[in-house]
Write a protein that holds these residues in place. Structure first.
Motif, mmCIF file in Angstrom:
data_model
loop_
_atom_site.group_PDB
_atom_site.id
_atom_site.type_symbol
_atom_site.label_atom_id
_atom_site.label_comp_id
_atom_site.label_asym_id
_atom_site.label_seq_id
_atom_site.Cartn_x
_atom_site.Cartn_y
_atom_site.Cartn_z
ATOM 1 N N SER B 75 -24.128 0.938 -23.031
ATOM 2 C CA SER B 75 -23.116 -0.125 -23.079
ATOM 3 C C SER B 75 -23.195 -0.961 -24.362
ATOM 4 C CB SER B 75 -23.282 -1.021 -21.850
ATOM 5 O OG SER B 75 -22.484 -2.151 -21.967
ATOM 6 N N LEU B 76 -24.340 -1.561 -24.575
ATOM 7 C CA LEU B 76 -24.497 -2.456 -25.726
ATOM 8 C C LEU B 76 -24.573 -1.643 -27.029
ATOM 9 C CD1 LEU B 76 -24.602 -5.478 -25.822
ATOM 10 C CD2 LEU B 76 -27.068 -5.387 -25.715
ATOM 11 N N ALA B 77 -25.293 -0.506 -26.953
ATOM 12 C CA ALA B 77 -25.470 0.313 -28.158
ATOM 13 C C ALA B 77 -24.119 0.863 -28.629
ATOM 14 C CB ALA B 77 -26.435 1.455 -27.874
ATOM 15 N N ARG B 78 -23.277 1.274 -27.671
ATOM 16 C CA ARG B 78 -21.973 1.830 -28.049
ATOM 17 C C ARG B 78 -21.076 0.730 -28.623
ATOM 18 N NH1 ARG B 78 -20.689 4.001 -23.397
ATOM 19 N NH2 ARG B 78 -19.515 2.192 -22.746
ATOM 20 N N GLU B 79 -21.107 -0.437 -27.977
ATOM 21 C CA GLU B 79 -20.275 -1.557 -28.477
ATOM 22 C C GLU B 79 -20.669 -1.931 -29.897
ATOM 23 O OE1 GLU B 79 -19.093 -5.144 -26.523
ATOM 24 O OE2 GLU B 79 -19.399 -4.224 -24.570
ATOM 25 N N ARG B 80 -21.981 -1.874 -30.152
ATOM 26 C CA ARG B 80 -22.422 -2.214 -31.505
ATOM 27 C C ARG B 80 -22.001 -1.126 -32.486
ATOM 28 N NH1 ARG B 80 -27.571 -2.495 -30.751
ATOM 29 N NH2 ARG B 80 -27.774 -0.367 -31.502
ATOM 30 N N ALA B 81 -22.220 0.152 -32.081
ATOM 31 C CA ALA B 81 -21.879 1.262 -32.980
ATOM 32 C C ALA B 81 -20.382 1.285 -33.277
ATOM 33 C CB ALA B 81 -22.318 2.571 -32.355
ATOM 34 N N GLU B 82 -19.563 0.962 -32.262
ATOM 35 C CA GLU B 82 -18.115 0.987 -32.466
ATOM 36 C C GLU B 82 -17.589 -0.349 -32.979
ATOM 37 O OE1 GLU B 82 -16.690 2.278 -28.674
ATOM 38 O OE2 GLU B 82 -17.410 4.322 -28.965
ATOM 39 N N LYS B 83 -18.501 -1.254 -33.250
ATOM 40 C CA LYS B 83 -18.225 -2.560 -33.877
ATOM 41 C C LYS B 83 -17.413 -3.511 -32.998
ATOM 42 C CE LYS B 83 -18.854 -0.823 -38.481
ATOM 43 N NZ LYS B 83 -18.446 -0.755 -39.852
ATOM 44 N N ARG B 84 -17.273 -3.178 -31.716
ATOM 45 C CA ARG B 84 -16.570 -4.115 -30.827
ATOM 46 C C ARG B 84 -17.428 -5.346 -30.569
ATOM 47 N NH1 ARG B 84 -15.389 0.603 -27.684
ATOM 48 N NH2 ARG B 84 -13.415 1.356 -28.457
ATOM 49 N N LEU B 85 -18.724 -5.163 -30.693
ATOM 50 C CA LEU B 85 -19.638 -6.268 -30.423
ATOM 51 C C LEU B 85 -19.410 -7.429 -31.386
ATOM 52 C CD1 LEU B 85 -21.948 -6.896 -28.492
ATOM 53 C CD2 LEU B 85 -23.528 -6.037 -30.189
ATOM 54 N N GLN B 86 -18.979 -7.102 -32.616
ATOM 55 C CA GLN B 86 -18.700 -8.148 -33.603
ATOM 56 C C GLN B 86 -17.739 -9.191 -33.053
ATOM 57 O OE1 GLN B 86 -17.054 -6.575 -37.169
ATOM 58 N NE2 GLN B 86 -18.803 -5.279 -37.623
ATOM 59 N N LEU B 87 -16.696 -8.671 -32.375
ATOM 60 C CA LEU B 87 -15.649 -9.577 -31.896
ATOM 61 C C LEU B 87 -16.150 -10.479 -30.781
ATOM 62 C CD1 LEU B 87 -12.550 -7.237 -31.917
ATOM 63 C CD2 LEU B 87 -12.967 -9.205 -33.348
ATOM 64 N N THR B 88 -17.167 -10.002 -30.059
ATOM 65 C CA THR B 88 -17.755 -10.832 -29.008
ATOM 66 C C THR B 88 -18.722 -11.838 -29.614
ATOM 67 O OG1 THR B 88 -17.542 -8.986 -27.479
ATOM 68 C CG2 THR B 88 -19.046 -10.747 -26.843
ATOM 69 N N LEU B 89 -19.522 -11.348 -30.573
ATOM 70 C CA LEU B 89 -20.578 -12.208 -31.112
ATOM 71 C C LEU B 89 -20.052 -13.359 -31.968
ATOM 72 C CD1 LEU B 89 -23.339 -9.590 -32.016
ATOM 73 C CD2 LEU B 89 -23.234 -11.113 -30.055
ATOM 74 N N VAL B 90 -18.802 -13.250 -32.470
ATOM 75 C CA VAL B 90 -18.277 -14.375 -33.258
ATOM 76 C C VAL B 90 -17.682 -15.470 -32.355
ATOM 77 C CG1 VAL B 90 -17.793 -12.979 -35.287
ATOM 78 C CG2 VAL B 90 -16.002 -13.319 -33.607
ATOM 79 N N ARG B 91 -17.699 -15.203 -31.039
ATOM 80 C CA ARG B 91 -17.220 -16.224 -30.087
ATOM 81 C C ARG B 91 -18.400 -17.088 -29.641
ATOM 82 N NH1 ARG B 91 -11.469 -15.585 -29.906
ATOM 83 N NH2 ARG B 91 -11.238 -13.533 -30.782
ATOM 84 N N PRO B 92 -18.089 -18.245 -29.079
ATOM 85 C CA PRO B 92 -19.197 -19.122 -28.660
ATOM 86 C C PRO B 92 -19.849 -18.650 -27.368
ATOM 87 C CG PRO B 92 -17.107 -20.178 -28.196
ATOM 88 C CD PRO B 92 -16.787 -18.892 -28.901
#
Lengths: 296, 409
Positions: B75-92
């Motif tokens: 879950s987390l590894a794929r989100e990071r690899a596909e760069k979707r995690l960026q959009l979550t991490l820039v939120r508060p």
């Protein structure tokens, strides 16, 4: 202080273009790392983004340095302006933006967003980000996507619903609000991503190649939107390879090359096209020659 | 809180819309419903019931462990690899809340699937069947026995030099393992006695060693005035009136040869507790808590490793965690092995020590044998596996996530 003509290695290659430059365009040459601001009255507006001597070196597993992506970069973006970060591929634009967003940690120097560290929740609450590619969750509908990011931005449920409706209407996707974004075209996905960037009512909008993958009509709409947001008082930091677009929407630009700033200044004070100026400042053609092919 | 709930909602939608949750549910229902017709037991009703409970629920649990571990790790590894995690991490939203939100979503899916399997099982077993507390005889602690054996070894002139010069802690650990399996010999016509701290109740007395080892069992068990004959025909499991705050059981060997018992394993008294339904509920809670721990581990690995590496490490950890207790039990004596074996055993022993709280947590064996899943241990396991461990692993994951973003891990 060294003059532009002597500092710029491209001077002999693009003499006509260099002479066309207006001297009041603020220039900083990468070697000296000292900014020479020749024109423009000091702006009274407070800085939204402040970078001081920021460096970023990527390292391998054993912490050995591999790539120096950003090298002693200083910049400030004032409230209400549209600031363009330009440069060729690998110049450090994306790394700089990721450090500003708090996605990467700088190896040195200081970054502040609204006077706070980039990872502070207070700073992030006022931030919207549109990445180079849309990176949406394909199984969510457009409405759910905006609802998700509204939730992450701590927007109350009722306000989130209203804002979702409003933004979907703004980007022209009300009709397909309940369709999974995985089935959207690139342009539609881009519009959803733009709406998602705006869902938290940000004071600062960071746009990484905002018109990437958009058709000319959508590109025009995005530019109009950026102008409208600027008119509304929003601060915008953008990167773009399309220099004509950057010239149209940006108040100030900074040109990066090899991780350092090579030029910075107001677009309105640039006496030539941004593209010509850019090519004059950033010419890596010496690394890439067609001569053998042409000779053959 | 709203951000946390958004993460939970997103992950739930991901699991539901990717059909992963549906597939798990279908597999669980099919396995639980079809198990009795697929497997035949020893021909007895009790045997079939024991098999049913152990393997139908156990199969679903194993499936959930594997599937949720893979899903959480990816879950987390794929989100990071596909760069979707960026959009979550820039939120508060905090990184800990992000990881915990994903843990909660996975645990909810696991809990629902497991609940359905439990319901199907509950429909075909008698929920009113009483379960029983398992009481061990009052004996010196394993450590005390180990100390006593160590003193005997040192006093003995025949003790090998390797034992004399080995670190005391190492020898004590080996002796403690032996103390768990220590045999007590009951010669013909001799009497062995064990005391139990048990309030008055009807109890069963049983030997847990295999039936083949009890061929010569023939004796009398006594408690006060009551007595019961034990033979291989009763398979050493007898109903026995057992009264008093604490009581003494005596066993008189009337067979033709000496008998050997392991008092810590073979001599148990079972006391009536509540109904099977409550036992099933407690077992369910423990299993869900173990799932939470497994999912948290997967998310930690996903936070600090790339997806393929995280999946590999997750499953190696699972296999080592599952097998290391048996390895340690099978090869307990490190003094008898060479250096390479000792290194391997030390690693395995370390893994066993880390994973013991989880591997010892499986309540299915107790559930199948109608032994009480003790409420006190349920509380401890739930606190450790459902609350403390996920929180600690999430904190660690949150600390490592930015380093992974920086490509430092």
């Amino acid at each position: 202080m060294e003059t532009l003509e002597h500092a710029d290695p491209n001077y002999t290659k693009f003499p006509a273009r260099r002479r066309a430059l207006r001297p009041d365009f603020a220039i900083m040459c990468g070697m000296e790392k000292t900014k020479q601001t020749l024109g423009g009255a000091p702006h009274a507006a407070p800085n939204v983004i402040e970078l001081t001597d920021v460096r970023k070196t990527f390292r391998d597993f054993w912490l050995r340095p591999t790539v120096k992506a950003v090298d002693g970069l200083s910049l400030s973006v004032r409230k209400g302006e549209v600031f363009g970060l330009l440069g060729p591929n690998g110049s450090g634009k994306s790394t700089t933006i990721k450090m500003i967003l708090g996605l990467l940690s700088p190896s040195g120097g200081k970054i502040s967003l609204f006077g706070r560290p980039p990872r502070a929740a207070e700073a992030r609450r006022r931030l919207g980000y549109l990445p180079e590619l849309s990176y949406l969750h394909p199984f969510l509908t457009a409405q759910e996507t905006l609802g998700y990011y509204a939730g992450l931005s701590d927007l109350p449920r009722a306000e989130a619903k209203a804002r979702t409706r409003e933004l979907l209407a703004m980007v022209g996707l009300s009709d397909v609000a309940k369709r999974p974004v995985g089935g959207f075209s690139k342009g539609m996905a881009r519009r959803v991503a733009l709406a998602a960037a705006l869902i938290g009512k940000p004071d600062l909008l960071v746009l990484d190649e905002p018109t990437s993958g958009l058709d000319p009509i959508s590109t025009k709409e995005v530019k109009l939107l950026v102008k409208a947001l600027r008119a509304g008082g929003m601060t915008i930091l953008t990167t773009s390879h399309l220099l004509a677009d950057a010239q149209e929407i940006c108040d100030r630009v900074m040109i990066l090359n090899h991780g350092a700033c090579v030029a910075e200044g107001k677009v309105s004070e640039l006496g030539t096209s941004l593209e010509d100026f850019f090519l004059a400042k950033v010419d890596d053609a010496k690394d890439f020659t067609l001569a053998p092919f042409l000779a053959g | 809180m709203r951000a946390f709930l958004s993460v939970v909602g997103l992950e739930l939608k991901a699991l539901v819309r990717s059909k992963a949750a549906l597939l798990l549910l279908v597999a669980a229902v099919a396995w639980t419903a079809a198990f009795p017709s697929l497997v035949t037991g020893d021909g007895t009703v009790a045997g079939a019931r024991e098999l049913d409970i152990h393997f139908s629920l156990g199969g679903v649990f194993a499936l959930l462990v594997v599937a949720l571990l893979a899903s959480a790790t990816g879950s987390l590894a794929r989100e990071r690899a596909e760069k979707r995690l960026q959009l979550t991490l820039v939120r508060p939203v905090g990184r800990v809340a992000l990881i915990l939100g994903k843990v909660v979503a996975h645990v909810v899916v696991g809990a629902v699937v497991l609940a359905v399997a439990c319901d199907i099982l509950a429909a075909r077993v008698d929920l009113a069947t009483p379960c029983r507390h398992v009481l061990a005889p009052i004996l010196p602690s394993v450590q005390e026995e180990a100390e006593r054996m160590y003193a005997v070894y040192l006093a003995d002139t025949n003790t090998p030099a390797a034992v004399r010069h080995a670190p005391k802690a190492t020898v004590l650990r080996l002796l403690a393992n032996r103390a768990i399996d220590r045999y007590e010999t009951v010669a013909t016509n001799a009497v062995a006695r064990w005391r139990f701290a048990a309030p008055g109740d009807a109890v069963r007395f049983r030997f847990t060693n295999t039936f083949e080892m009890r061929q010569d069992v023939c004796g009398v068990l006594r408690s006060g005035a009551a007595a019961s004959v034990v033979s291989n025909t009763t398979q050493a499991v007898v109903l026995f009136p057992f009264r008093g705050e604490s009581a003494e059981l005596s066993f008189e060997n009337r067979g033709t040869s000496a008998l050997m018992f392991r008092p810590r394993r073979d001599i148990q008294v079972l006391r009536t507790a509540d109904a099977f339904a409550w036992n099933l509920l407690r077992a369910y809670v423990v299993l869900v808590a173990v799932l939470a721990l497994v999912v948290s581990l997967g998310l930690l690995l996903g936070a600090c490793l790339s997806r393929p590496v995280a999946l590999f490490v997750a499953f190696v950890t699972l296999v080592v965690g599952e097998m290391s207790p048996s390895v340690v039990e099978q090869y307990p004596d490190e003094l008898e092995t060479n250096l390479a074996d000792r290194v391997g055993l030390a690693i395995t022993r370390g893994a066993a020590a880390v994973t013991r709280p989880v591997s010892a947590a499986s309540p299915l064996e107790a559930l199948a044998k109608d032994e009480c899943v003790e409420p006190a241990s349920v509380a401890g396991l739930v606190c450790a596996n459902l609350v403390v461990a996920p929180l600690l692993l999430a904190l660690l994951g949150a600390a490592l996530l930015p380093r992974k973003q920086d490509d430092l891990v």
